[in-house]
Every structure is written in C-alpha cells, then in structure tokens.
Design an enzyme around this catalytic site. Structure first.
Site, PDB file in Angstrom:
ATOM      1  N   GLY A   1       0.870  -1.261   0.146  1.00 24.61           N
ATOM      2  CA  GLY A   1       0.034   0.016  -0.194  1.00 24.61           C
ATOM      3  C   GLY A   1       0.850   1.338  -0.232  1.00 24.61           C
ATOM      4  O   GLY A   1       0.498   2.271  -0.740  1.00 24.61           O
ATOM      5  N   THR A   2       1.884   1.288   0.747  1.00 28.87           N
ATOM      6  CA  THR A   2       2.794   2.529   0.867  1.00 28.87           C
ATOM      7  C   THR A   2       3.385   2.909  -0.562  1.00 28.87           C
ATOM      8  O   THR A   2       3.495   4.025  -0.810  1.00 28.87           O
ATOM      9  CB  THR A   2       4.185   2.141   1.780  1.00 28.87           C
ATOM     10  OG1 THR A   2       3.444   1.981   2.926  1.00 28.87           O
ATOM     11  CG2 THR A   2       5.044   3.138   1.845  1.00 28.87           C
TER      12      THR A   2
ATOM     13  N   GLN B   1      -7.801   0.023   4.070  1.00 27.83           N
ATOM     14  CA  GLN B   1      -8.444  -0.695   5.085  1.00 27.83           C
ATOM     15  C   GLN B   1      -9.882  -0.918   4.625  1.00 27.83           C
ATOM     16  O   GLN B   1     -10.812  -1.615   5.465  1.00 27.83           O
ATOM     17  CB  GLN B   1      -8.519   0.117   6.301  1.00 27.83           C
ATOM     18  CG  GLN B   1      -7.408   0.677   6.977  1.00 27.83           C
ATOM     19  CD  GLN B   1      -6.826  -0.796   7.891  1.00 27.83           C
ATOM     20  OE1 GLN B   1      -7.432  -1.705   8.030  1.00 27.83           O
ATOM     21  NE2 GLN B   1      -5.410  -0.913   8.343  1.00 27.83           N
TER      22      GLN B   1
ATOM     23  N   SER C   1      -3.707  -3.140  -0.277  1.00 31.32           N
ATOM     24  CA  SER C   1      -2.531  -4.104   0.198  1.00 31.32           C
ATOM     25  C   SER C   1      -3.054  -5.377   0.592  1.00 31.32           C
ATOM     26  O   SER C   1      -4.285  -5.142   1.574  1.00 31.32           O
ATOM     27  CB  SER C   1      -1.629  -3.373   1.523  1.00 31.32           C
ATOM     28  OG  SER C   1      -0.802  -4.029   1.732  1.00 31.32           O
TER      29      SER C   1
ATOM     30  N   HIS D   1      -2.160  -7.626   2.563  1.00 30.26           N
ATOM     31  CA  HIS D   1      -2.220  -8.168   3.924  1.00 30.26           C
ATOM     32  C   HIS D   1      -3.251  -7.737   4.957  1.00 30.26           C
ATOM     33  O   HIS D   1      -3.240  -8.371   6.002  1.00 30.26           O
ATOM     34  CB  HIS D   1      -0.759  -8.211   4.498  1.00 30.26           C
ATOM     35  CG  HIS D   1      -0.322  -6.749   4.886  1.00 30.26           C
ATOM     36  ND1 HIS D   1      -0.459  -6.510   6.209  1.00 30.26           N
ATOM     37  CD2 HIS D   1       0.055  -5.644   4.417  1.00 30.26           C
ATOM     38  CE1 HIS D   1      -0.054  -5.233   6.329  1.00 30.26           C
ATOM     39  NE2 HIS D   1       0.295  -4.791   5.311  1.00 30.26           N
TER      40      HIS D   1
ATOM     41  N   THR E   1      10.723  -8.050 -11.574  1.00 29.59           N
ATOM     42  CA  THR E   1      10.094  -9.366 -11.942  1.00 29.59           C
ATOM     43  C   THR E   1       8.748  -9.396 -10.820  1.00 29.59           C
ATOM     44  O   THR E   1       8.623  -9.255  -9.722  1.00 29.59           O
ATOM     45  CB  THR E   1      10.893 -10.297 -11.711  1.00 29.59           C
ATOM     46  OG1 THR E   1      12.236 -10.002 -12.469  1.00 29.59           O
ATOM     47  CG2 THR E   1      10.641 -11.880 -12.177  1.00 29.59           C
TER      48      THR E   1
ATOM     49  N   CYS F   1       2.754   2.939  15.385  1.00 27.69           N
ATOM     50  CA  CYS F   1       3.803   1.996  15.881  1.00 27.69           C
ATOM     51  C   CYS F   1       4.481   1.392  14.655  1.00 27.69           C
ATOM     52  O   CYS F   1       4.127   0.495  14.221  1.00 27.69           O
ATOM     53  CB  CYS F   1       3.437   0.936  16.738  1.00 27.69           C
ATOM     54  SG  CYS F   1       4.865   0.027  17.378  1.00 27.69           S
TER      55      CYS F   1
HETATM   56  N1  PLP Z   1      -2.701   2.850   4.112  1.00 35.70           N
HETATM   57  C1  PLP Z   1      -3.419   2.293   5.389  1.00 35.70           C
HETATM   58  C2  PLP Z   1      -4.615   3.013   5.787  1.00 35.70           C
HETATM   59  C3  PLP Z   1      -3.069   1.281   6.133  1.00 35.70           C
HETATM   60  O1  PLP Z   1      -3.643   0.926   7.301  1.00 35.70           O
HETATM   61  C4  PLP Z   1      -1.504   0.768   5.874  1.00 35.70           C
HETATM   62  C5  PLP Z   1      -1.008  -0.087   6.766  1.00 35.70           C
HETATM   63  O2  PLP Z   1      -1.007  -0.152   7.742  1.00 35.70           O
HETATM   64  C6  PLP Z   1      -1.038   1.368   4.649  1.00 35.70           C
HETATM   65  C7  PLP Z   1      -1.402   2.481   4.094  1.00 35.70           C
HETATM   66  C8  PLP Z   1       0.279   0.720   4.246  1.00 35.70           C
HETATM   67  O3  PLP Z   1       0.164  -0.511   3.642  1.00 35.70           O
HETATM   68  P1  PLP Z   1       1.568  -1.468   3.540  1.00 35.70           P
HETATM   69  O4  PLP Z   1       1.877  -1.870   4.780  1.00 35.70           O
HETATM   70  O5  PLP Z   1       1.062  -2.514   2.608  1.00 35.70           O
HETATM   71  O6  PLP Z   1       2.518  -0.683   3.023  1.00 35.70           O
END
Ligand code: PLP
Length: 375
Positions: A71-72, A180, A200, A202, A238, A328
C-alpha cells in the site's frame, strides 16, 4: 494459553486456501513471467488471471490495474506521479491519513513546492464536505484530493462517493487510500469517479509484500521505477507470481463473503461495546463509532494511570494482541498524529481493537476481563 489476536487492522493471518495456492505456485510455477517459453507463459497467465479478478471486483478495465509491493508504494506513486506528470500544484488532504500518504505529501511539498491543504477534522475524525467544496471551487490551480476510505486508527469512513463527485465536478483528481476498505466495502469505479485507488493484500488475509494500484485510464502517468518495463512499463521489477495470485484469491474470497463476514463483525462489535460499557464504565469510544464506521475497528480509551501506561504489555503477557492508540512503526511507539488531530484529551489512553470474521465472542469476553484487571 491460546493467544487472542485483536489487531486485524495492523495485519491479518494468511487464509489457508491462499497459503495453499501460493505454496503450489512457489513450488511449481517458478518461471519468470517475462520468459517466452512454457514456464514463463504459465506464470504470465496466472498474473493476468489475477488482474482479471481484481479488475472485475472493482468494475475497472484490465489496463487500469497495476500490481505493486504494498500500500505504501501505491500511495507514493499516486501522489508523487500526480505532481510530476499531471501538473498537480495543490493537494487537499486530511491530518488523519496514513504515514505513507502524509509523508508523501511532505515530500512533494518540500521537493516540488506543492501546496498541501489539510481539511479540518472533528473529534470523530470526520471531514467537512462544505469546506472541501469551497476549497475546490476557489482554487484556480490543478488539484489532487487525497483522502483515505477507512481510517486505520479510528475506523471512521470518509464519504467517498460525495468526495469523488465533488472532485470530478471541479476538475480535480481524486486519490483514495483504500487499504482498510478493500474487501469490506463494495467499490465500483464506474459509479465512483476515482483517479487512483490503492490496496494492500495483507489487510484481507492475503500475503504481505503485495498490493495494487488502480489508475483510471484517463490519467497517463510515467512509472516511478525505471527498469525492465513489467506491468506495461508502469511498475518494473520481476512480478511476484505467487503473491499476486494470493492477493487475487484473498480479494475474491473477501468480496464473495462480504455480507456474512461483515454481519459477523457487526455482531462482535455490538457485543464488545455492550460488554465494555457494563464492565468498564469509564471507557470511551472514539472515531465515528455511532455513524460512518468500519465495524472491524473499535478505538477506545481509558483514563491514564500508571497501569494504563503499561496496558499493552500486560495484555500481551495475558496472551492478547491489540494496538495502542499510537502509530507504531519499526517497533517504536510515537505519539499518534491521528489522535492528536481528533484532540484526544491528555488524560485518556487509547487502545485500538480490530476484529475479523475469524474473531469470536469468547475472545472478546476474555479481552474485556483482562482489560478490567489491568486498568
Ligand atoms: N494505508 C493504510 C490506511 C494502512 O492502514 C496501511 C498499513 O497499515 C498502509 C496504507 C500501508 O500498507 P502497507 O503496509 O502494505 O505498505
């Protein structure tokens, strides 16, 4: 002691079927998806099927889905590329965004002289649509609105449809961090005009280290990474075939089971709130807990005290995983910018409980008992 996991907003355990699928692919389908021989073509087919699953789930075109590492990465890409390639000079966001958005905003402010305007949020983490409307109507420059779908600390849900409509009506781009929200809320990009949406795996029982970005086909941006031109040159490197397939299966399962999962979580949340009020009268709820919320996240607080300061530690030694009301990352606790934004009083200690379709009433009852003993 069986441990009780109440931190599903931080990450989720990988679904068993997803794990089995990925294991099989890691074992058998190790070809490089760019290779032209059979092993490569098989891996390519797995990735393209995954893309189809994701695109169908969002009602998007295949060419609008790009797999990323997390997600980042997607949030960095949306914000930085909108500035670099689409001429965005003003970004309207909120002070409660995830670090991956907030820190990208600080970077484009510093490196490109972009003006970032943070909307006001109230004590529940809600934005004011009228303020957004008035800013959009009075700003002459090219604007990107960047607002998350569900807040990861509070569970507050932003009115995404109204925001998207306002952005479109005023010629602005709209990016939403839907990390989320994916799997829990139906998202149809034909109905909701979104320019960029990030995800994301996970957070919905898929693997860590894989995500995707939806980029509306009208927005032609250049890649963030230069390299071997994978993902139609939008995201070189890749592809991680097994994890991409795992993402797609987890996404499909979350969408297919959305109603039953959500109704289970709504029931859990009602029970938890009732028990908390009965057993711990000094508890308070935060976020938009009685309005627009994601039921999986309940942010609560208790009065500060020496015991409250070591609450997370005491929960942990009693077998319970929950999150402090603070960001955290890298194992370091620092004051939460989200709790600061909603002006959580200094004499309260916040705790985020986040549940999933696998959480049970018994686990929540045990959590409330242990919490009572430790405040
Ligand atoms: N955005 C939100 C709202 C999140 O809760 C998170 C992860 O905690 C992220 C982005 C980042 O996702 P990732 O851990 O896959 O980089």
């Amino acid at each position: 002691m069986k441990r009780i996991y109440l931190d599903h907003a931080a990450t989720t355990p990988v679904d068993q079927e997803v794990l089995e699928l990925m294991t099989q692919i890691w074992r058998e389908d190790y070809g490089n998806p760019s290779s032209i021989y059979a092993e490569g073509r098989k891996a390519r087919m797995i990735i393209e099927n995954a893309r189809k699953t994701v695109a169908n789930g969002l009602n998007a075109s295949l060419g609008e889905i790009f797999f990323t590492s997390c997600g980042t990465e997607g949030n960095n890409m949306a914000i930085k590329n909108a500035v670099r390639d689409l001429g965005v000079e003003v970004i309207i966001s909120s002070p409660t965004e995830h670090h991956s958005v907030w820190h990208s905003l600080l970077a484009v402010e510093r490196d490109f002289g972009v003006t970032v305007i943070y909307l006001d949020v109230d004590e529940k983490g809600r934005i004011d649509l009228l303020q957004l409307k008035s800013l959009l109507e009075t700003t002459q420059k090219k604007v990107l609105v960047s607002l998350m779908y569900v807040n990861n600390e509070l569970g507050t849900v932003h009115p995404i449809q109204a925001i998207a409509d306002l952005a479109k009506a005023n010629g602005a781009y709209f990016h939403t961090d839907a990390v989320q929200a994916i799997g829990s809320f139906e998202i149809d990009v034909q109905k909701t005009p979104i320019s960029f949406l990030t995800c994301s795996a996970h957070k919905f029982n898929g693997p860590k280290g894989v995500g995707f970005i939806y980029i509306n086909g009208d927005n032609i941006i250049k890649p963030l990474l230069d390299g071997g031109a994978q993902e139609r040159n939008m995201r070189s490197g890749t592809e991680n075939t097994a994890q991409i397939a795992g993402l797609a299966l987890a996404f499909q399962k979350a969408n297919d089971q959305r109603e039953e999962r959500m109704s289970h979580i709504v029931g859990l949340r009602k029970h938890l709130m009732k028990r908390l009020v009965e057993v711990i009268p000094e508890v308070q709820f935060h976020g938009d807990y009685d309005g627009a919320f994601h039921p999986k996240i309940l942010n609560i607080s208790i009065p500060t005290s020496p015991k409250a300061e070591i609450l997370l530690f005491n929960l942990d030694i009693n077998g319970i995983c929950a999150s402090g009301g603070s960001a955290c990352s890298s194992g370091v606790e620092s004051a939460s910018h989200v709790l600061e934004a909603i002006k959580l009083p200094e004499d309260r200690r916040a705790l985020r409980v986040s549940m999933s379709h696998t959480t049970t009433i018994e686990e929540l009852d045990r959590f409330v008992d242990v919490l009572r003993q430790n405040i």
